[in-house]
Design an enzyme around this catalytic site. Structure first.
Site, PDB file in Angstrom:
ATOM      1  N   ASP A 127       0.862  -1.179   0.000  1.00 33.01           N
ATOM      2  CA  ASP A 127       0.000   0.000   0.000  1.00 33.01           C
ATOM      3  C   ASP A 127       0.903   1.235   0.000  1.00 33.01           C
ATOM      4  O   ASP A 127       2.120   1.144   0.230  1.00 33.01           O
ATOM      5  CB  ASP A 127      -0.956  -0.009   1.201  1.00 33.01           C
ATOM      6  CG  ASP A 127      -2.178   0.878   0.944  1.00 33.01           C
ATOM      7  OD1 ASP A 127      -2.163   1.682  -0.008  1.00 33.01           O
ATOM      8  OD2 ASP A 127      -3.159   0.784   1.708  1.00 33.01           O
TER       9      ASP A 127
HETATM   10  C1  BGC Z   1      -5.083   3.246   0.323  1.00 36.50           C
HETATM   11  C2  BGC Z   1      -5.303   2.211  -0.761  1.00 36.50           C
HETATM   12  C3  BGC Z   1      -5.256   2.860  -2.110  1.00 36.50           C
HETATM   13  C4  BGC Z   1      -3.910   3.543  -2.268  1.00 36.50           C
HETATM   14  C5  BGC Z   1      -3.696   4.174  -3.631  1.00 36.50           C
HETATM   15  C6  BGC Z   1      -3.859   4.105   0.052  1.00 36.50           C
HETATM   16  O1  BGC Z   1      -3.804   5.195   0.895  1.00 36.50           O
HETATM   17  O2  BGC Z   1      -4.974   2.607   1.569  1.00 36.50           O
HETATM   18  O3  BGC Z   1      -6.518   1.561  -0.527  1.00 36.50           O
HETATM   19  O4  BGC Z   1      -5.474   1.926  -3.107  1.00 36.50           O
HETATM   20  O5  BGC Z   1      -3.811   4.556  -1.295  1.00 36.50           O
HETATM   21  O6  BGC Z   1      -4.445   5.317  -3.813  1.00 36.50           O
END
Ligand code: BGC
Length: 747
Positions: free
Chosen positions: A281
């Site tokens: 993530d």
């Molecule tokens: C979130 C994810 C997301 C990623 C990309 C993160 O802050 O936890 O769910 O896909 O950002 O935007």
């Protein structure tokens, strides 16, 4: 005899022929991967493991040069169909190995056509509908060059304080698994097709248990709970062919999930044999420093690489350190080859090496009427009728006058919900617009409050006046979209601002009061439910919220959604989920002495010794699986094909469901089981099946479920077991009611 011998010979030849061919010609994709890996430099391999946000390399020219130099495997948030196509052209035609790029984006519940938030979609209990909606999302997103979405999210959660409950499918592992698999299929479609978008099973794993619902918080999940609940949707996603996984932010039992060998290596790779790719993530590798699990970026890179994270999102622990870590012998180039192989495999499976980069489907597809029709259907089916005293609903279109009031009645952007990077308020049809179109001057619209958190009472008088000159009041309550979603945890889960005060004033007019609640979480709305005659819980319904609410309020359709999550009476009751354990001292309603009934100076031990709250009692506000409609269903004739099952057998459980009301609609029939004694204590109920049926007035349908012994399997701390013993079983309309039977599982 002769004929048989001949067949045997041919059979042997076929088998040996096949085997020989197979060993000489392994999977062509694997061959191509190996051939690319043998030509790539270590720097180029590490480049593939880097995903960057748009603009990371600086201006356009610098970005294009970075692509030519093989410094990047994927972009996220790069938008514009032409721009994406140009980057892809450079990758394919001007970089040394012609490796295409993955373009990732959070397409969570729609691209431009926005569907209900996932928690709303789950309330339809119709995974096929979610598949259809995500197919449309993929068609729209791929028309802009997006070939990878960071969805579906399949974190099971019991905590309405957690803002990301909006992105979840609720509290149940079976319901979540069915939706997870359907959404994976919807996004990916046919992998060779230009509209295929790689799905991402996220967030692996346990993120939904963030303590106190505070986002990014620590999680402690015993292996029993991890395997019996939280891992199940991810396994379903693997089985559905999810091309990618995302490791999460949370610290799980002391080990951050983006550096967790137990979950990423042992479970995902070794036990499940997953061949797709894992992306971290956003920044979650570097965040292991804040977790206190890595001293610096270099150690964070080493930990994540050893755990098996293939690609790093946004931060550069890998790019900055993997080469040194190999030189120092901390990790090996073979490991890197495996990870880059996982990334290349996704690119091959998506057909990106073959797809012309500028062959996107037409952008005319965006907001196509057929897409909006599915959005409206999904919104309608996601809404849950919580209360309908004296058949207040539906109301007639011939009503003399209807007051439409409330902060969510005309909130074009808020009705879309969280995570709508590409969704736009101007595409929405709001309730005010939809009701205005149907009722014309018979609608008395007053917002009353400007937005959900508004604390000003200056609009009250006008709202009350509108209510007084109307035959009924339709009040759109709830939360703005910014109050749920990532990072947006709430400690207090009640209606924000002075909505409750305005509802109290409107109640005093004596007019029928209908609440429509738009929110990203199950709110603590007990007091407001008491005041209202009818309550429709609409979640954040998406682009077509207005027409969908009107469809139900005027009775063109009956509400049919059911809750995918327990509604608590207040935040102090959390966690309260239907598959809780019985405790050693379970209470009944008769055991509860409520706080105001306790005599003064009572002796310390005078309240009985039961598991309860002296203010909330022992029941939630509304149970999992609950939802009303405009008709009434009667459940009868529960039948079990046998009251015994063997550990490799199955039984059929059936019941007749009759529509005894006056409205044609759908009913979601649910099957629950209770394992009475186990080698570990077992939940008081577990959902084992569900079916949605449509019944006209007077219709009866026999609904039957096949329950297999393997459905009764659980992880007891040591192993997955199917334990003989006594079971209770229910077929019912929700987790609290139903026809009850029993059977024995025999050795
Ligand atoms: C979130 C994810 C997301 C990623 C990309 C993160 O802050 O936890 O769910 O896909 O950002 O935007």
């Amino acid at each position: 005899m002769k004929i048989r011998a001949l067949i045997l010979i041919i059979g042997t030849w076929l088998v040996t022929g096949c085997t020989a061919t197979f060993t000489e010609n392994p999977d062509p994709v694997e061959q191509k991967i190996n051939s690319l890996l043998s030509e790539m430099t270590l720097d180029e391999k590490i480049g593939q493991m880097q995903q960057v946000n748009d603009g990371f390399f600086g201006d356009e020219e610098a970005t294009k040069q970075a692509i030519r130099d093989g410094k990047v495997g994927s972009f996220l948030n790069t938008t514009g169909a032409d721009r994406v196509a140009e980057y892809q052209r450079i990758a394919l035609e001007e970089s040394k190995h012609g490796i295409p790029l993955l373009f990732g984006r959070d397409v969570i519940h729609g691209y431009r056509t926005i569907f209900p938030i996932p928690l709303g979609m789950a309330s339809s209990w119709e995974p096929e509908l979610a598949e259809k909606a995500m197919r449309i999302s993929a068609i729209e997103a791929s028309s802009m060059g997006i070939n990878w979405t960071f969805a579906p999210m399949m974190d099971v959660t019991w905590d309405p304080r957690w803002g990301r409950i909006a992105e979840s499918c609720g509290e149940d592992p079976l319901l979540t698994s069915e939706f997870a698999a359907a959404m994976v299929k919807g996004f990916q479609g046919d992998l060779g097709d230009p509209t295929a978008v790689a799905a991402c099973a996220k967030h692996f794993v346990g993120y939904g248990m963030s303590e106190a619902g505070r986002d990014y918080n620590t999680t402690y999940i015993p292996e029993m709970l991890l395997r019996n609940v939280h891992l199940r949707p991810f396994k379903a996603a693997v089985d559905a062919g999810a091309l990618t996984f995302m490791s999460a932010f949370n610290d799980l039992n002391g080990v951050p999930t983006s550096g967790n060998e137990f979950t990423l290596k042992q479970i995902l790779r070794n036990e499940w044999n997953y061949k797709g790719m894992v992306v971290s993530d956003w920044g979650s590798i570097e965040e292991m420093i804040n977790h206190g699990f890595a001293a610096d970026k270099k150690q964070a890179a080493e930990i994540a690489a050893k755990a098996g994270v293939d690609m790093e999102m946004a931060t550069t622990c890998y790019t900055d350190n993997l080469k040194t870590l190999i030189e120092e012998g901390a990790i090996t180039e073979d490991m890197i080859d495996t990870y880059v192989g996982n990334i290349l495999r996704v690119k091959f499976k998506l057909g990106l090496f073959d797809k012309p980069y500028d062959n996107h489907v037409s952008t005319d597809t965006i907001l196509a009427p057929s897409h909006l029709a599915v959005s409206r259907e999904a919104a309608r089916k996601s809404m849950v009728l919580l209360k309908n005293d004296n058949n207040t609903l539906p109301i007639s279109k011939n009503i003399h006058s209807l007051a439409v009031i409330g902060p969510l009645a005309d909130a074009a952007r808020d009705q879309l919900g969280t995570w709508i990077f590409d969704g736009q308020g101007e595409d929405s049809t709001t309730p005010k617009q939809a009701f205005g179109e149907i009722l014309g001057s018979k609608m008395n619209y007053v917002s009353g409050l400007e937005y959900s958190r508004d604390k000003s009472t200056k609009g009250f008088a006008e709202a009350i006046a509108a209510a007084k000159r109307s035959d009924a009041i339709l009040f759109f309550a709830g939360e703005e979209s910014i109050l749920s979603g990532e990072a947006n945890a709430r400690g207090i889960i009640d209606l924000p601002g002075v909505q409750s005060e305005l509802i109290t004033e409107l109640r005093k007019t004596g007019k029928p009061l209908i609440l429509v609640v738009m929110a990203g979480r199950p709110l603590g709305i007990g007091a407001e439910m008491e005041m209202a005659d009818a309550v429709l819980y609409a979640w954040h319904p998406g682009t077509m919220a207005g027409p969908a609410v009107a469809d139900l309020i005027f009775g063109d359709y009956s509400p049919s959604g059911k809750l995918p999550v327990t509604f608590v009476k207040g935040a102090g009751q959390i966690p309260f989920y239907y598959y809780r354990k019985n405790t050693g001292r379970p209470a009944t309603e008769d055991d509860v002495t409520y706080i105001d009934d306790i005599p003064r100076n009572s002796k310390q031990l005078s309240l009985g010794f039961k598991s309860m709250h002296i203010d909330y009692g022992i029941t939630p506000l509304l149970p999992f699986g609950y939802g009303l409609s405009y008709t009434e269903f009667k459940y009868e004739n529960l039948k079990l094909s046998s009251n015994e099952m063997t550990t490799d057998g199955s039984i059929t459980i059936s019941a007749d469901i009759k529509n005894i009301g006056n409205f044609e609609t759908e009913e979601i029939v649910q099957l629950y089981v209770h394992d009475k004694v186990g080698s570990i204590t077992r939940p008081i109920k577990e959902l084992k099946g569900f079916e949605k049926i449509n019944l006209k007035p007077g219709d009866v349908k026999n609904v039957s479920f096949e329950l297999k012994a393997e459905d009764l399997q659980f992880f007891n701390g040591d192993d997955f077991v199917i334990e003989p013993g006594d079971f209770e079983v229910w077929i019912g309309p929700n987790s609290d009611e139903g026809l009850k039977g029993a059977f024995k599982l025999k050795e």
